[in-house]
Design a protein around this motif. Structure first.
Motif, PDB file in Angstrom:
ATOM      1  N   SER A 155       0.625  -1.299  -0.050  1.00 43.59           N
ATOM      2  CA  SER A 155       0.167  -0.106  -0.012  1.00 43.59           C
ATOM      3  C   SER A 155       0.828   1.429  -0.011  1.00 43.59           C
ATOM      4  O   SER A 155       0.496   2.324  -0.767  1.00 43.59           O
ATOM      5  N   ASN A 156       2.135   1.213   0.651  1.00 46.98           N
ATOM      6  CA  ASN A 156       2.820   2.540   0.616  1.00 46.98           C
ATOM      7  C   ASN A 156       3.458   2.640  -0.624  1.00 46.98           C
ATOM      8  O   ASN A 156       3.686   3.820  -1.056  1.00 46.98           O
ATOM      9  N   CYS A 157       3.750   1.569  -1.225  1.00 46.25           N
ATOM     10  CA  CYS A 157       4.700   1.636  -2.569  1.00 46.25           C
ATOM     11  C   CYS A 157       3.459   2.249  -3.517  1.00 46.25           C
ATOM     12  O   CYS A 157       4.005   3.064  -4.507  1.00 46.25           O
ATOM     13  N   LEU A 158       2.249   1.750  -3.568  1.00 42.70           N
ATOM     14  CA  LEU A 158       1.373   2.063  -4.488  1.00 42.70           C
ATOM     15  C   LEU A 158       1.176   3.496  -4.385  1.00 42.70           C
ATOM     16  O   LEU A 158       0.344   4.240  -5.215  1.00 42.70           O
ATOM     17  N   MET A 159       1.311   4.161  -3.036  1.00 45.70           N
ATOM     18  CA  MET A 159       0.822   5.579  -3.071  1.00 45.70           C
ATOM     19  C   MET A 159       2.415   6.412  -3.457  1.00 45.70           C
ATOM     20  O   MET A 159       2.329   7.706  -3.200  1.00 45.70           O
ATOM     21  N   GLY A 160       3.603   5.516  -3.876  1.00 44.61           N
ATOM     22  CA  GLY A 160       4.646   6.321  -4.290  1.00 44.61           C
ATOM     23  C   GLY A 160       5.703   6.618  -3.337  1.00 44.61           C
ATOM     24  O   GLY A 160       6.571   7.330  -3.367  1.00 44.61           O
TER      25      GLY A 160
ATOM     26  N   GLU B  73       6.806  -1.841   3.155  1.00 46.65           N
ATOM     27  CA  GLU B  73       6.318  -2.795   4.163  1.00 46.65           C
ATOM     28  C   GLU B  73       7.508  -3.848   4.045  1.00 46.65           C
ATOM     29  O   GLU B  73       7.486  -4.636   5.265  1.00 46.65           O
ATOM     30  N   LYS B  74       7.932  -4.201   2.975  1.00 48.29           N
ATOM     31  CA  LYS B  74       9.115  -5.343   2.986  1.00 48.29           C
ATOM     32  C   LYS B  74      10.321  -4.558   2.839  1.00 48.29           C
ATOM     33  O   LYS B  74      11.185  -5.199   2.012  1.00 48.29           O
TER      34      LYS B  74
END
Length: 378
Positions: free
Chosen positions: A101-106, A112-113
């Motif tokens: 989810s954090n990466c999808l927000m850029g 998370e990993k």
């Protein structure tokens, strides 16, 4: 090939390992900086280095260290067009899955990993050769020496931390802890136009570095009541922005107490033990507390641009005054633009000496050193 590998607490070895096969791009490391996180891992780990297979890289102990480094491209993959053999680069070491989810927000630095070249993968800068994906290689201009290139990563941490704060040029900024990251933040604040920078540091020598690199006041809490002095310097209000870089309870207490009402504290340091926070001060004085992790896209490039603008003739590479051991004068840098990080380099060592003259020197002779670089070619 040689590789400095972490096997467990206080156990690092120069191992002979198989040379990696080039995928997207192979780099020969030139200079590698030893970081506070390396020391934390050495003394108290494994914490960052995974004991069981990492969910992103599937790697575990032992692992090759080295995440602050520059190098030269030795080989490129067949599909790589942006780099050629002989190009000079620095490596951005954070790894991310791109799907959480954090990466999808850029926000890739908060994956998370999250994993790291030099901690949670078998690749690390403390080796004769390393293969990295080309997206982790950042071009280094010819005007910047490779040893200075090894300082880009910690300076990018500082750049990101300052960018996270609501900084205004007319504000007073407090930096608690003048280790490598604290000193890097002071340099970034200076190039951002901040003219009132208070540093709190227990080491006399690091305090001298802080003054030389841009701090306007240095307070040693061993000798003075730091909070009282901060208030005296700010009309009894406190600092507008505080960067907590000490990783010590006493430093955190000073940071919160030295912050004005509705001021902002940016926590940059890593902690071996969970600290206690004065929540009464946070609540009743409406103080803001935010974190700063790693770096965003563009931070490495911004730091490189600022270093390049400061690479002037005042800075002779051959001058031993800048290379080792001497604390520079603040007057020397007062009229030079950009970031000038060379004074942070307090020693250069060979790979074979990384334990005795690297890790142990940073632990046993902490006051003598800011940044120790490992010269891979030596």
């Amino acid at each position: 090939m040689r590789a400095v590998r972490f096997h467990g607490r206080c156990d690092i070895r120069v191992d002979e390992v198989e040379e990696p096969i080039c995928g997207n791009g192979q780099i020969r490391p030139a200079f590698v900086g030893l970081c506070g996180s390396d020391i934390h891992e050495y003394l108290g780990g494994p914490t960052i280095v995974p004991v069981t297979p990492h969910p992103l890289t599937n790697e575990k102990l032992p692992t090759t260290l080295g995440h602050e480094f520059s190098g030269t491209v030795e080989e490129v993959g067949s599909e790589i067009t942006e780099f050629r053999v002989g190009d000079r680069v620095v490596v951005k070491p954070n790894l991310f899955d791109g799907t959480c989810s954090n990466c999808l927000m850029g926000i890739f630095n908060c994956c998370e990993k999250v994993a790291f070249i030099g901690f949670s993968s078998q690749a690390g800068g403390l080796s004769d050769h390393i293969v990295v994906d080309s997206r982790h290689a950042i071009p280094l201009p010819e005007s910047i020496p490779l040893d200075i290139g090894a300082l880009v990563e910690p300076l990018a941490v500082a750049w990101h931390a300052v960018s996270r704060s609501p900084l205004q040029t007319n504000e007073t900024v407090l930096v608690v802890g003048a280790g490598p990251i604290g000193l890097a933040i002071i340099q970034v604040l200076k190039v951002k136009g901040i003219t009132s920078i208070i540093a709190v540091e227990v080491s006399e020598r690091r305090g001298e570095f802080a003054l030389a690199l841009g701090a306007t006041e240095v307070l040693n809490p061993v000798d003075v009541d730091a909070v009282m002095q901060i208030r005296a310097l700010t009309g009894n209000a406190g600092a507008d922005i505080v960067f907590e870089c000490s990783g010590a309870q006493a430093g955190l207490d000073t940071a919160i107490a030295g912050l004005r009402v509705r001021g902002t504290m940016v926590v940059v340091s890593l902690w071996e033990h969970r600290p206690t926070v004065d929540t009464f001060a946070v609540v009743f004085q409406e103080k803001n507390v935010i974190g700063a992790a790693l770096y965003d896209d563009g931070d490495f490039e911004a730091v490189i641009d600022e270093i390049a603008s400061g690479m002037l003739c005042y800075y002779p590479i051959c001058c031993p005054y800048f290379l080792i051991r001497q604390v520079p004068s603040a007057d020397l840098f007062s009229d030079i633009g950009g970031i000038q990080p060379r004074p942070m380099i307090t020693s250069k060592i060979r790979m074979d000496d990384v334990d005795a003259r690297g890790f142990k020197a940073l632990i046993e002779e902490r006051d003598k050193h800011v940044k120790i670089l490992v010269d891979i070619s030596a």
